[in-house]
Enzyme design. Structure first.
Site, PDB file in Angstrom:
ATOM      1  N   TRP A 103       0.829  -1.203   0.000  1.00 28.34           N
ATOM      2  CA  TRP A 103       0.000   0.000   0.000  1.00 28.34           C
ATOM      3  C   TRP A 103       0.863   1.253   0.000  1.00 28.34           C
ATOM      4  CZ3 TRP A 103      -4.235  -1.010  -2.086  1.00 28.34           C
ATOM      5  CH2 TRP A 103      -4.972  -2.154  -1.768  1.00 28.34           C
ATOM      6  N   ASP A 172      -1.848   7.045   5.943  1.00 30.46           N
ATOM      7  CA  ASP A 172      -2.884   6.155   5.435  1.00 30.46           C
ATOM      8  C   ASP A 172      -3.262   5.228   6.590  1.00 30.46           C
ATOM      9  OD1 ASP A 172      -4.434   4.178   4.308  1.00 30.46           O
ATOM     10  OD2 ASP A 172      -2.950   3.539   2.808  1.00 30.46           O
ATOM     11  N   LYS A 196     -12.653  -1.204   6.017  1.00 31.80           N
ATOM     12  CA  LYS A 196     -11.971  -2.135   6.916  1.00 31.80           C
ATOM     13  C   LYS A 196     -12.474  -1.990   8.345  1.00 31.80           C
ATOM     14  CE  LYS A 196      -8.595  -2.913   3.615  1.00 31.80           C
ATOM     15  NZ  LYS A 196      -7.824  -2.162   2.626  1.00 31.80           N
TER      16      LYS A 196
HETATM   17  C1  LIG Z   1      -7.213  -1.624   1.682  1.00 29.33           C
HETATM   18  C2  LIG Z   1      -6.181  -0.590   1.791  1.00 29.33           C
HETATM   19  C3  LIG Z   1      -6.055   0.430   0.835  1.00 29.33           C
HETATM   20  C4  LIG Z   1      -6.923   0.502  -0.418  1.00 29.33           C
HETATM   21  O1  LIG Z   1      -8.177   0.933  -0.107  1.00 29.33           O
HETATM   22  P1  LIG Z   1      -9.263   1.263  -1.274  1.00 29.33           P
HETATM   23  O2  LIG Z   1     -10.329   1.935  -0.480  1.00 29.33           O
HETATM   24  O3  LIG Z   1      -9.663  -0.040  -1.869  1.00 29.33           O
HETATM   25  O4  LIG Z   1      -8.619   2.155  -2.252  1.00 29.33           O
HETATM   26  C5  LIG Z   1      -5.089   1.387   1.037  1.00 29.33           C
HETATM   27  N1  LIG Z   1      -4.293   1.364   2.109  1.00 29.33           N
HETATM   28  C6  LIG Z   1      -4.371   0.392   3.051  1.00 29.33           C
HETATM   29  C7  LIG Z   1      -3.461   0.415   4.222  1.00 29.33           C
HETATM   30  C8  LIG Z   1      -5.323  -0.605   2.920  1.00 29.33           C
HETATM   31  O5  LIG Z   1      -5.400  -1.579   3.836  1.00 29.33           O
END
Ligand SMILES: *Cc1c(COP(=O)(O)O)cnc(C)c1O
Length: 361
Positions: A103, A172, A196
Site C-alpha cells: 500500500w 494512510d 476495513k
Molecule cells: C485496503 C487498503 C487500501 C486501499 O483501499 P481502497 O479503499 O480499496 O482504495 C489502502 N491502504 C491500506 C493500508 C489498505 O489496507
C-alpha cells in the site's frame, strides 16, 4: 449451517451487529419519513442531520479540533494516493515516504506525475515483517510532507509510535483508524478507506488540517481539490450517503462502548489471545511480523506447509470461521480482527487453532 459465523476477512470486513440491526430496522422508513436514507436527497434536512451528526461524533471520538476539516470523499484510499500529491506537492518538489509494503508503494507510485518521492526507509529487505527504526530515517530537508502507512494490512505490521517530523505528517490509516486513540495534532492529513474498520466500501474519510487546504499548490479539476470539498461540507456533488450514515452509526457505537481507549483495550486483548496461541504452539504456528511490530488489527502467520494451510482454511470455514486465507502476496493465514470482531470470535479461532495443531502437529 453453523450458528456462529465470524468473518476474518480483511475488507470489506465485519461491521458491528448492533449497527447492522439498526440500519436494518430503519432501512425502508428512515426516522418516520416513509423512505429510506438511501432514497433521501443529500440536500434534505434529514440527511443534513446525518452528515452533521457523523462529523460531530467523529470529532468527539477522535479528538479532532476546529483547525481540521473532516471530509467524506469517494474513490477509497487509493484515490487519496493521487489526490494528496496533486494538491500538496508543487512541480519538482519532494515528499518523504516510508515504505512498509504494497500500500505504501502504491502511494509512492502516484507521486511520479507531480514530484519526487524520497523513500526514507523500507522494510522490504525482510519481506515487510517489521517497522523501520524512525531514528535511522534520513528525512530530506526540503520535503513537503512525510507519508506513512500506520497499519500494513497484508503483512500484519503496525506503527506503535508516530514518526516525529518537522513537516506535515500524512498517514494512510485505512486498516486501523479508530482502533485506538491517536494524536490527531501530530498529523497534517489522515485518510482511510472505510471498508476495513468503520463502514461499508465506497467512502474515504479524510481529516485534513485547514492550513494544508489553503496551501494547495496547483490548479486541479474542481472535483479533485480538497478545497472544493471543504468549502461544500462534502456535498459538492452527491456523496455516498448510505456509507456516511453507517460510519455515523459506527461512531455512536464506539462512543457507547466507552470511546477509543475502551476499544483499544478490547483490541489489545483480542490480539494478545491470538499471538499467545501462536507463540505457545511449539512452532506449529509462526507469526510473520516481528514482535514489536505486531498489528492488533491483522494477525498473520504460517503453518508448517502450504498443504496444512489450505486444510486449516477449509476446516475453519466449515465451522463458521470465515476468510482466514492470507493475502496472495504473503500467503499463509491472516486473521483480521478489526473493531467489530467480538472477543468470542477470537476465542473460537484460538480453540480451533489449538485443536488443529494437536491433530496435525
Ligand atoms: C485496503 C487498503 C487500501 C486501499 O483501499 P481502497 O479503499 O480499496 O482504495 C489502502 N491502504 C491500506 C493500508 C489498505 O489496507
Amino acid at each position: 449451517m453453523p450458528t456462529n459465523i465470524y468473518n476474518f476477512g480483511a475488507g470489506p470486513a465485519m461491521l458491528p451487529v448492533e449497527v447492522m440491526k439498526q440500519a436494518q430496522a430503519e432501512l425502508v422508513d428512515f426516522k418516520g419519513t416513509g423512505i429510506s436514507v438511501m432514497e433521501t436527497s443529500h440536500r434534505a434536512e434529514k440527511f443534513s442531520e446525518v452528515i452533521h451528526d457523523a462529523r460531530v461524533n467523529l470529532c468527539k471520538l477522535m479528538g479532532i479540533g476546529d483547525d481540521y476539516e473532516v471530509l467524506f470523499l469517494q474513490g477509497g484510499a487509493s484515490h487519496q494516493f493521487a489526490m494528496l500529491p496533486m494538491n500538496l506537492l508543487a512541480d519538482g518538489e519532494t515528499a518523504d515516504y516510508i515504505d512498509t509494503g504494497v500500500w505504501s508503494q502504491k502511494a509512492i507510485k502516484e507521486i511520479a506525475m507531480f514530484g519526487t518521492a524520497n523513500i526514507v526507509a523500507s522494510s522490504g529487505d525482510k519481506k515487510y515483517s517489521y517497522i523501520p527504526d524512525m531514528t535511522q530515517c534520513k528525512f530530506s530537508q526540503a520535503a513537503s510532507y512525510v507519508h506513512y502507512t500506520s497499519n500494513n494490512t497484508i503483512y500484519g505490521t503496525q506503527f506503535h509510535s508516530i514518526p516525529k517530523v518537522g513537516v506535515p505528517l500524512i498517514s494512510d490509516m485505512s486498516s486501523d483508524i479508530m482502533c485506538r486513540p491517536i494524536d490527531i495534532n501530530a498529523h497534517g492529513l489522515i485518510y482511510a478507506g472505510s471498508q476495513k474498520n468503520i463502514g461499508p466500501s465506497g467512502l474515504a474519510l479524510v481529516i485534513i488540517k485547514k492550513d494544508l487546504i489553503e496551501r494547495s499548490v496547483r490548479k486541479v479539476p474542481t472535483i479533485l481539490s480538497y478545497a472544493t470539498h471543504a468549502n461544500n461540507g462534502s456535498l459538492f456533488n452527491t456523496p455516498n450517503t448510505f456509507a456516511i450514515y453507517i460510519v455515523g452509526l459506527v461512531a455512536k457505537w464506539l462512543q457507547k462502548l466507552g470511546g477509543l481507549e475502551a476499544m483499544e483495550q478490547i483490541n489489545q486483548k483480542k490480539a494478545n489471545l491470538l499471538y499467545s496461541a501462536i507463540d505457545n504452539s511449539d512452532g506449529f504456528y509462526s507469526g510473520n511480523a516481528q514482535k514489536e511490530a505486531r498489528s492488533i488489527m491483522n494477525v498473520t502467520y504460517r503453518l508448517p506447509n502450504e498443504g496444512l494451510e489450505s486444510k486449516f482454511v477449509d476446516e475453519a470455514e466449515s465451522i463458521g470461521l470465515k476468510a482466514l486465507k492470507g493475502h496472495r502476496i504473503s500467503g499463509g493465514i491472516r486473521a483480521s480482527i478489526y473493531n467489530a470482531m467480538p472477543v468470542s470470535g477470537v476465542e473460537a479461532l484460538v480453540s480451533f487453532m489449538d485443536e488443529f495443531a494437536k491433530k496435525n502437529g
